[in-house]
Design an enzyme around this catalytic site. Structure first.
Site, PDB file in Angstrom:
ATOM      1  N   VAL A 185     -11.911  32.244  33.901  1.00 26.66           N
ATOM      2  CA  VAL A 185     -10.952  31.277  34.770  1.00 26.66           C
ATOM      3  C   VAL A 185     -10.919  31.748  36.083  1.00 26.66           C
ATOM      4  CG1 VAL A 185      -8.399  30.628  34.827  1.00 26.66           C
ATOM      5  CG2 VAL A 185      -9.603  31.033  32.576  1.00 26.66           C
ATOM      6  N   LEU A 190     -12.103  37.067  35.017  1.00 26.87           N
ATOM      7  CA  LEU A 190     -11.447  36.294  35.828  1.00 26.87           C
ATOM      8  C   LEU A 190     -12.312  36.159  37.376  1.00 26.87           C
ATOM      9  CD1 LEU A 190      -7.841  37.534  35.806  1.00 26.87           C
ATOM     10  CD2 LEU A 190      -8.591  35.392  34.950  1.00 26.87           C
ATOM     11  N   LYS A 191     -12.118  35.050  37.861  1.00 21.84           N
ATOM     12  CA  LYS A 191     -12.921  35.029  39.314  1.00 21.84           C
ATOM     13  C   LYS A 191     -12.117  34.696  40.159  1.00 21.84           C
ATOM     14  CE  LYS A 191     -16.605  31.820  41.059  1.00 21.84           C
ATOM     15  NZ  LYS A 191     -16.162  30.652  41.695  1.00 21.84           N
ATOM     16  N   VAL A 192     -11.515  35.618  40.858  1.00 18.09           N
ATOM     17  CA  VAL A 192     -10.475  35.694  41.965  1.00 18.09           C
ATOM     18  C   VAL A 192     -10.472  35.579  43.320  1.00 18.09           C
ATOM     19  CG1 VAL A 192      -8.050  36.628  42.082  1.00 18.09           C
ATOM     20  CG2 VAL A 192      -9.284  36.673  39.933  1.00 18.09           C
TER      21      VAL A 192
END
Lengths: 411, 606
Positions: free
Chosen positions: A154, A187-189
């Site tokens: 996400v 996660l890609k933040v």
């Protein structure tokens, strides 16, 4: 966790649990931007650097499938949604209201041979119905991913009219936690800008691996690599770089540099070769100087602990109506030859050193300096000499336009 | 005098021109904590200096030059200072934010603020340095800003100057101030205030160091900012390459580029005025302020003249707004306004008003000139006359609001709010900008409440430009952010890349002031906005002054993406007041002032 998920996650993260992912899904969001126009060519070069995974849109994934052949080939990640959120005026047709829709099903990603899918999570939208729809999409992906053994990555993004210059970091952390609760496997933040706050973001993820994303590319390679270093310091699991890699002059080399920080734990200074070992010297490129005076400000802060641009050991000569030129100590050694008592000598870094007890405060060095950069400290009754900041000259470090740079001297 | 830990010098220089006397006051630590500096501290000082309803051109109106705690440090873009005074153009609060070396030099002379009151007997120059201030008679009265710089430079090789041009000398309401490095505090008539004090220039310089509370902390925080500026498209590429005009085609595309006095939202010659066209055309060099590598400033060369700019607003005011397509004409008008000290936005909008008066038959000619849309020759003659104050130029220099009173029936297309001319974004095609213009503390201003980035340019994911839903909150957030940025000493443009988090870290490291987190900075912005509101209420402003020209309210746009749109101001305004904690009349409620600590700060004055 099911075997499928576990195996696929291992493809992305490897033995050390870290990952260098190259994002090349821009075309769907931004159109034919530099670096993704001829994707095959770019990715061929990218792969030479050995990325752990590459993120593509479904369409590109099918046409470039041969790039993923072989035992050492990178894992394939598939972008499973579309958004207009990034289309600002830099691209054609700025977005008016953020929209996000799923584009493929998890089954489709399975058929493509994907090791994971990536979807956006928007927070801060003015239209809360849109936010709710977005959450519903992610939940559906999450359940399907669970069934099919497909890792769900996400990408939480604070965007929209309720984002302010104050609440940004809190929105990152809120959305990171939401993504974790929705069942994200990684996660890609967005990087919050500094390791202190990003550490909190990593904590908010509660153990789920956090990859930081890049955004626009930096002016120099070093700008981009510093972010990688800080993300790792903050406990991140790696980086997802798109434009910073696909728009680099040598994408393969850039991947290698990023890898050496993420997987080998090397420092940026090591990697870009900024830490010079032998004798160094300063050089100026007057045409590049914009007269911002950050060099003189940082020189004084480094040496005196206060800002005193008039007492910096270099100066900036302003030119009308614009432009300027830096005048620095070029370690020419004239002062050494004129010093009557031999109080000046070449130091180990190539700088001029003062032997305090031999100095008679005669001012010969100050007066003879061809650059006029030796100042005199009235209080201490001693000259102020450029000491090259112990090997990492701050003026060159801070210069934004490479008008001052460090060169290694041939010994 | 209390011990300032860093960032601030802790000293305020007050100079009374009538008495020729200087006094140094100490800065209150608590006030610095609450108002930060720049606009904030300037506003507090102005509020206390006046009681309301004074003539802005009277000696008692102070001219305040106010720096921020980060001005002159290594905080990237830490170049800014604010001019704060009561505006002769609007009669209300005015702050004008300016870059260049002047603010840095004021700090190096040892002062956070300079407060000038009274009025000199004869034209003078005020010289400020570490030893205080000295008033010297000046023979430079009447000279252009460029000539003044050359003359002053002979005597003061390293000082910085703040100069009033001939327009300000003759008290033209739309006159501004120029620095020696050709940055301008253009809007709202600060030039006339300085002119009314018979002050030709302020010369400032010094060698005092600026103390820093935590040098390593500041270095680390500033390094992060430096990098963020280099990692953002706008600050790393768009502004450096194409200057502020980089947006002109996108704004035009959105039908929000005001054309021919806001009659339309698209200009047929917009692509000829793009950043790329200027770059391959008249621009010869990039220019930046102290501490900044963005270099949004450009230098154009026109025959034998160097022209500073033109920037987006100037290109628009003289270009699309007057129907002018020729870059050389625009650059020439820019040059003249700089030389004589007129605000380019106000000058352009006033001339476009005259052009519409001519189009509509209110006037047949002006001193033999027929001001038709897009007539380069007539346009330049009008700018020249306005600069020199000749004949009909006397009309132009008054600004739109005063001029429209002479032409009954022209109010609906007199493009100003509170007397300040409206800048380069069409609010019917970006309704947040409409609310921003209506509620900006100094009158119509694009930067105080810059929603255009989201509404027109898609920044941050974009916002529907035509809805009024959520716009009150959007405008308030942008206004509060801008107010604190203008109080810090940093430039607004840095905030394309950074947030208040970075500002918080730098300010804490620099000053040692105990700010808890970055939300404290949002509250400073809110506090500043409430204080300037109190000031304006005291001047007699009411809800009806938070309005827009009838063109925006009643005339639907005739073409483009915003076709059929008007600004539905009233509902937005009511919501705005409610969210601000102001009553129906637009006055801050006591509980709001209490919550922000303003009640306590202003005490019995409040």
């Amino acid at each position: 966790m099911q075997t499928g998920k576990r195996l696929r996650l291992k493809r992305i993260f490897g033995e050390d649990g870290r990952s260098v992912v190259v994002a090349a899904d821009h075309g769907l969001m931004l159109g034919p931007i530099r670096g993704v126009v001829n994707l095959r060519e770019t990715l061929t070069r990218v792969i030479q650097g050995g990325p752990d995974a590459i993120l593509l849109t479904p369409g590109q994934a099918s046409s470039l499938v041969d790039l993923f052949h072989g035992r050492d080939a990178p894992a394939l990640l598939v972008r499973a949604d579309w958004t207009n959120a990034f289309r600002d005026k830099t691209y054609t047709l700025p977005a008016r209201v953020i929209r996000d829709v799923g584009t493929v099903k998890v089954d489709d990603a399975l058929a493509l041979g994907a090791s994971g899918i990536v979807v956006y999570l928007f927070i801060g939208l003015g239209d809360e119905d849109e936010e709710a729809k977005n959450i519903k999409t992610i939940s559906m992906f999450s359940r399907e991913c669970e069934k099919r053994g497909m890792p769900l990555i996400v990408e939480p993004l604070p965007m929209g009219e309720r984002v302010t210059k104050a609440n940004y970091v809190d929105l990152v952390n809120l959305s990171v936690k939401m993504a974790a609760e929705l069942g994200a496997d990684a996660l890609k933040v967005p990087y919050t800008g500094d390791p202190y706050t990003f550490e909190r973001t990593v904590k908010a993820a509660g153990g789920i691996p956090v990859l930081a994303l890049g955004g626009y590319s930096g002016v120099t390679i070093r700008d981009s690599l510093e972010v990688v270093e800080e993300v790792m310091q903050a406990g991140g699991a790696g980086i997802v770089y798109g434009r910073n890699i696909v728009q680099a002059q040598d994408p393969g080399e850039m991947v290698r540099l990023v890898r050496s920080i993420v997987h080998e734990g090397r420092s940026v200074l090591e990697v870009v070769g900024a830490a010079k070992k032998g004798r160094i010297s300063l050089r100026v490129e007057p045409a590049a100087c914009v007269g911002c005076n950050l060099c003189t400000a940082v020189c004084s802060l480094y040496h005196y602990g206060k800002i005193d641009i008039g007492r910096a050991r270099l100066r900036v000569v302003q030119e009308w109506p614009s432009g300027a030129k830096p005048v620095v100590c070029v370690q020419c050694g004239k002062c050494i030859t004129v010093c009557p008592t031999g109080a000046l000598k070449k130091g180990s870094k190539g700088n001029v050193e003062l032997v305090e007890e031999l100095c008679t405060s005669c001012m010969a060095c100050v007066e003879s300096c061809p650059q006029k950069v030796i100042l005199f400290n009235e209080e201490a009754n001693r000259p102020l000499l450029c000491d090259l900041c112990g090997g990492v000259p701050q003026c060159a470090e801070w210069c934004g336009t490479a008008a001052i740079r460090v060169v290694e001297e041939d010994v | 005098m209390f011990e300032m830990k860093g960032g601030y010098t802790g000293r305020v220089l007050c100079f009374d021109l009538s008495l020729k006397k200087a006094r140094v006051d100490s800065l209150s630590e608590k006030e610095a904590f609450l108002m930060l500096g720049g606009k904030g501290l300037g506003a507090l000082c102005l509020y206390r200096s006046l009681r309301g309803k004074e003539d802005p051109l009277s000696p008692e109106n102070p001219l305040i030059v106010s720096t921020g705690p980060l001005t002159g440090t290594i905080a990237p873009t830490g170049t800014k200072f604010s001019i704060v005074t009561k505006s002769p153009q609007t009669g209300v609060f005015l702050d004008s934010n300016c870059g260049g070396m002047f603010g840095v030099q004021l700090k190096r002379a040892g002062y956070d603020m300079l407060i000038i009151k009274g009025s000199a007997e004869a034209p003078s120059v005020l010289v400020v340095d570490e030893n205080g201030a000295e008033l010297r008679p000046s023979k430079l009265w009447g000279r252009t800003t460029f000539e003044t710089i050359v003359e002053l430079r002979k005597e003061f090789p390293v000082h910085s100057f703040l100069i009033v041009g001939p327009a300000g000398e003759r008290l033209a309401p739309i006159s501004g101030l120029m620095t020696d490095d050709m940055r301008s505090a253009g809007r709202g008539g600060s030039g006339a205030v300085m002119g009314s004090k018979r002050l030709k220039a302020i010369v400032v310089g010094g060698k005092r160091p600026i103390e820093v509370y935590d040098p390593d902390g500041l270095k680390r925080a500033a390094w992060v900012v430096r990098r963020m500026l280099r990692l953002h498209e706008v600050t790393a590429r768009s502004l450096p390459r194409h200057g502020t005009v980089n947006i002109i085609e996108a704004v035009n595309e959105m039908g929000a580029l005001p054309t021919r006095n806001f009659q339309k939202g698209r200009f047929e010659g917009a692509s000829e005025l793009s950043g790329e066209k200027w770059r391959s055309g008249l621009w010869r060099a990039d220019k930046g302020c102290y501490g900044c590598t963005i270099r949004c400033g450009k230098i154009a060369v026109l025959n034998d003249k160097w022209v500073d700019g033109p920037d987006y607003e100037t290109i628009w005011a003289f270009g699309p707004n007057c129907g002018i397509k020729n870059a050389k004409t625009i650059a020439m008008a820019n040059y003249l306004c700089d030389a004589y000290g007129l605000d380019t936005i106000s000058t352009g909008v006033t001339i476009s008003f005259l052009m519409e008066l001519y189009e509509k038959g209110f006037i047949r000619e002006l001193d033999g000139l027929r001001p038709a849309w897009g007539d380069d020759e007539v346009f330049i003659r009008l700018v020249e006359k306005a600069c020199k104050g000749e004949d009909c130029g006397r009309m132009v220099e008054q600004g739109v609001a005063r001029l429209s009173r002479k032409f009954p029936g022209s109010e609906s297309f007199a493009m100003h709010v509170k007397g300040l001319e409206i800048p380069a974004y069409e609010p019917r095609a970006a309704k947040g900008m409409g609310l921003g213009y209506a509620t900006s503390d100094r009158g119509a201003c694009h930067l105080r409440g810059y929603t255009a980035g989201q509404e027109l340019l898609g920044y941050g994911g974009g916002v529907d430009p035509y809805t009024i839903e959520g716009k009150a909150r959007l405008v308030i957030d942008r206004q509060d952010e801008k107010a604190v940025i203008d109080s810090s000493g940093l430039c607004f443009f840095a905030f394309y890349a950074i947030t208040l988090k970075e500002l918080h870290r730098m300010v804490v490291a620099c000053t040692g002031q105990p700010y808890k987190d970055w939300y404290d900075f949002m509250r400073i912005g809110e506090r500043v906005y409430n204080l300037t509101r109190l000031f304006n209420v005291r001047e007699g402003l009411t809800r009806k002054d938070d309005s827009l020209p009838r063109r925006f309210l009643n005339e639907p746009m005739t073409e483009g993406p915003g076709k059929g749109q008007v600004v539905e101001l009233e509902p937005m305004l009511s919501e705005y007041y409610r969210l601000r904690g102001w009553d129906e009349k637009g006055e801050p409620k006591m509980e709001t002032l209490d919550r922000l600590g303003l009640k306590e700060l202003l005490g019995s004055n409040g």
